[in-house]
Design an enzyme around this catalytic site. Structure first.
Site, short mmCIF file in Angstrom:
data_model
loop_
_atom_site.label_atom_id
_atom_site.label_comp_id
_atom_site.label_asym_id
_atom_site.label_seq_id
_atom_site.Cartn_x
_atom_site.Cartn_y
_atom_site.Cartn_z
N LYS A 171 88.09 31.03 102.15
CA LYS A 171 86.78 31.25 102.77
C LYS A 171 86.09 29.91 102.98
CE LYS A 171 82.46 31.66 101.89
NZ LYS A 171 81.91 31.16 103.15
N GLU A 246 85.12 22.37 91.38
CA GLU A 246 84.85 20.99 91.81
C GLU A 246 83.41 20.99 92.31
OE1 GLU A 246 86.91 18.63 91.36
OE2 GLU A 246 88.87 19.58 91.18
N CYS A 280 80.82 14.38 97.55
CA CYS A 280 80.70 14.63 96.11
C CYS A 280 80.95 13.33 95.36
CB CYS A 280 81.67 15.71 95.68
SG CYS A 280 83.36 15.35 96.11
N GLU A 382 71.41 15.38 92.08
CA GLU A 382 72.38 14.89 93.04
C GLU A 382 71.65 14.62 94.36
OE1 GLU A 382 75.37 17.71 94.52
OE2 GLU A 382 76.74 16.02 94.79
P1 NAP Z 1 77.70 25.62 98.29
O1 NAP Z 1 76.41 26.02 98.89
O2 NAP Z 1 77.92 25.88 96.86
O3 NAP Z 1 78.82 26.33 99.18
C1 NAP Z 1 80.18 26.13 98.97
C2 NAP Z 1 80.96 27.34 99.41
O4 NAP Z 1 80.60 28.45 98.58
C3 NAP Z 1 80.65 27.81 100.84
O5 NAP Z 1 81.82 28.32 101.41
C4 NAP Z 1 79.63 28.92 100.61
O6 NAP Z 1 79.57 29.83 101.67
C5 NAP Z 1 80.22 29.54 99.38
N1 NAP Z 1 79.29 30.38 98.62
C6 NAP Z 1 77.94 30.35 98.61
N2 NAP Z 1 77.47 31.30 97.76
C7 NAP Z 1 78.55 31.93 97.23
C8 NAP Z 1 78.74 32.98 96.30
N3 NAP Z 1 77.70 33.62 95.73
N4 NAP Z 1 80.00 33.36 95.99
C9 NAP Z 1 81.06 32.73 96.55
N5 NAP Z 1 80.94 31.74 97.45
C10 NAP Z 1 79.72 31.34 97.78
O7 NAP Z 1 77.99 24.08 98.48
P2 NAP Z 1 77.71 23.18 99.77
O8 NAP Z 1 76.25 22.93 99.89
O9 NAP Z 1 78.46 23.77 100.93
O10 NAP Z 1 78.47 21.83 99.37
C11 NAP Z 1 77.84 20.72 98.83
C12 NAP Z 1 78.11 20.63 97.34
O11 NAP Z 1 79.50 20.60 97.10
C13 NAP Z 1 77.56 19.36 96.72
O12 NAP Z 1 76.94 19.66 95.49
C14 NAP Z 1 78.81 18.51 96.49
O13 NAP Z 1 78.69 17.55 95.46
C15 NAP Z 1 79.80 19.56 96.18
N6 NAP Z 1 81.15 19.05 96.41
C16 NAP Z 1 81.96 18.82 95.34
C17 NAP Z 1 83.24 18.29 95.51
C18 NAP Z 1 84.14 18.03 94.36
O14 NAP Z 1 85.34 17.89 94.58
N7 NAP Z 1 83.65 17.97 93.14
C19 NAP Z 1 83.68 18.01 96.82
C20 NAP Z 1 82.82 18.25 97.88
C21 NAP Z 1 81.56 18.79 97.67
P3 NAP Z 1 78.44 29.68 102.82
O15 NAP Z 1 78.72 28.41 103.54
O16 NAP Z 1 78.64 30.86 103.66
O17 NAP Z 1 77.12 29.66 102.10
#
Ligand code: NAP
Length: 479
Positions: A171, A246, A280, A382
């Protein structure tokens, strides 16, 4: 309109609804994807479950062949996929190309491991018996990915899953599904059996829970915000489903008094401003020894002002595209405003660029701040955008203590010529990665993953194989 790949077929959502995908540089609609429902999640998981036994039983060398073929298919669509990625995500086209190529490289890396997964022979006290361990694929993997590096992050999950004999339901983020879907279609066209690779699209808030708490999912591989990761961990507990998380980061860079300042400022600029700071693994807090602080600040500010041209993602001279969403820019602006209100000085950037070309998108410039209070939002949260606080420290212990004060522990780095300082930093920084005199780039060969609230579990490296397999013990008696 893009589709979902379920059981080898390209399908629309069962509910017939769609989601619009927009260009962050101007708000224009650039595509549509199916708005999946829980019925689509069920269909995708069922297809993956059905495909699992035969895929798991296929010899590793055969899986490897398919993955090598998939890498070639991916190479063929790099330009097309990169264009979609730049359009929906906002990153410069050249950077999108690198990311699309990384998918093919990742497929090659894990294809090379697919036929090398094996267990151990273990002698037992009783000489009439012996033990062995075998590595069995965990089963059906739910992979959930964010919008900042949609391609590399799906590849980090798909490739070890395929290599180990797992099947997958992916997804992608609902704001960046197009490049992922096109890449998956290209990969799948290498001849994977139906149901091995599946995609469902839709809002995480609508279908996320159904996917994560599905009883037929055996592992969740999630990349995204720490808050979402916590929710996923809670839901996964219901079926005791294994998770790798992650999550967010607030990587510290320490610049010691003997550092090569030219290299340190170059690394800090790339580490902070690449992908408009939406990474990230990014330099999010910089700790400068007093002796070099002024020189670093001057040179780093100069780089921020001169080298990181903000612009539309398809312009050849653009180094930084728009932020991905309006909300994302508002968040960074609020974090900067909070620091400034509390006495921080802006050395570079700090306000939206002016001009007609910036009026419709979520642009924000490379921003450098000093005198940032240590309990301000920029220091404790962050910052997922191109803004960075600089702090001055007296010596290494202070730098390490401050670096470790974050709730996050993803990456970290130190610039120094002194091996003793480098070693101490590597040993004492609470993070999944420490770079010494180098830019924060994750390597295929090295395990990558966080500590503390940056998550747990490893992607990349042979270690990734471990979280997609279960080590089973077997005792062989004499019969
Ligand atoms: P996010 O809002 O947590 O979304 C990530 C994914 O989760 C999206 O596909 C989102 O879908 C989905 N999602 C949202 N709510 C969910 C739920 N209740 N159940 C299951 N899936 C759900 O993160 P983001 O804003 O896209 O990404 C930025 C964050 O990712 C930052 O904090 C960054 O540091 C972190 N990140 C970490 C790494 C690492 O390797 N540690 C790498 C890259 C990014 P929708 O898009 O439809 O909301």
């Amino acid at each position: 309109m893009a589709k979902m790949l379920i059981g080898g077929e390209l399908v629309d959502a069962q509910g017939g609804k769609t989601i619009e995908v927009r260009n962050p540089a101007n708000g224009e609609v650039v595509g549509q994807i199916p708005r999946g429902t829980t019925a689509d999640v069920d269909a995708a998981v069922d297809a993956a479950r059905k495909a699992f036994p035969a895929w798991a039983a296929m010899p590793g060398s055969k899986r490897a062949k398919l993955m090598h073929a998939a890498a070639l298919k991916m190479h063929e669509v790099v330009d097309e996929v990169a264009k979609l990625l730049a359009m929906e995500q906002g990153k410069p086209l050249a950077h999108a190309k690198i990311e699309a190529q990384r998918v093919a490289e990742n497929l090659e890396y894990f294809a090379g491991l697919a036929d090398k997964i094996r267990g151990d022979y273990i002698p037992l006290d009783d000489p009439s018996k012996f033990g062995i361990t075998m590595r069995r694929p965990v089963g059906v993997v739910a992979a959930i990915t964010p919008w900042n590096f949609p391609l590399t992050l799906f590849a980090n999950k798909l490739c070890p899953a395929l290599a180990t004999g797992c099947t997958i339901v992916l997804k992608p983020a609902s704001t960046t599904p197009l490049a992922t879907q096109r890449a998956i279609e290209a990969i799948n066209s290498a001849g994977f059996p139906p149901g091995v690779i599946n995609t469902v699209h839709g809002a995480g808030s609508e279908i996320g829970d159904a996917l994560v708490s599905h009883p037929k999912i055996n592992k969740i591989a999630f990349t995204g915000q720490t808050a979402t990761g916590k929710r996923i961990m809670e839901l996964a507990a219901k079926n005791v489903t294994r998770v790798t998380l992650e999550l967010g980061g607030s990587d510290a860079m320490i610049v010691a008094d003997d550092a090569d300042i030219r290299r340190a400022t170059a690394a800090a600029a790339i580490g902070r401003f690449f992908n408009a700071g939406q990474a990230c693994l990014a330099v999010k807090r910089i700790f400068l020894f007093e002796k070099i602080a002024e020189e670093f600040m001057t040179k780093f500010t100069e780089r921020a002002q001169k080298e990181w041209k903000v612009g539309e993602q398809f312009a050849a001279d653009t180094k930084m595209g728009p932020l991905h969403t309006e909300q994302q820019r508002a968040e960074v602006e609020a974090q900067v405003a909070d620091a400034v209100k509390r006495g921080a000085k802006v050395l570079a950037g700090g306000k939206r660029p002016e001009g007609a070309e910036y009026s419709k998108g979520w642009f924000y410039p490379a921003t450098v701040l000093t005198d940032v209070p240590e309990d301000s939002r920029m220091a404790t949260e962050e910052v997922f955008g191109p803004a960075v606080p600089l702090f001055i420290v007296k010596e290494l212990d202070e730098a390490i203590t401050k670096a470790n004060s974050s709730i996050y522990g993803l990456g970290s780095s130190i610039f120094t010529k002194d091996m003793a300082k480098a070693r101490k930093a590597a040993e004492q920084l609470d993070a999944g990665y420490t770079w010494v005199n180098d830019i924060q780039i994750a390597y295929d060969q090295l395990p990558f993953g966080g500590a503390k609230q940056s998550g747990f579990g490893k992607e990349h490296g042979v270690e990734a194989i471990e979280s997609y397999t279960e080590k089973k013990s077997v005792v062989l008696g004499s019969g």
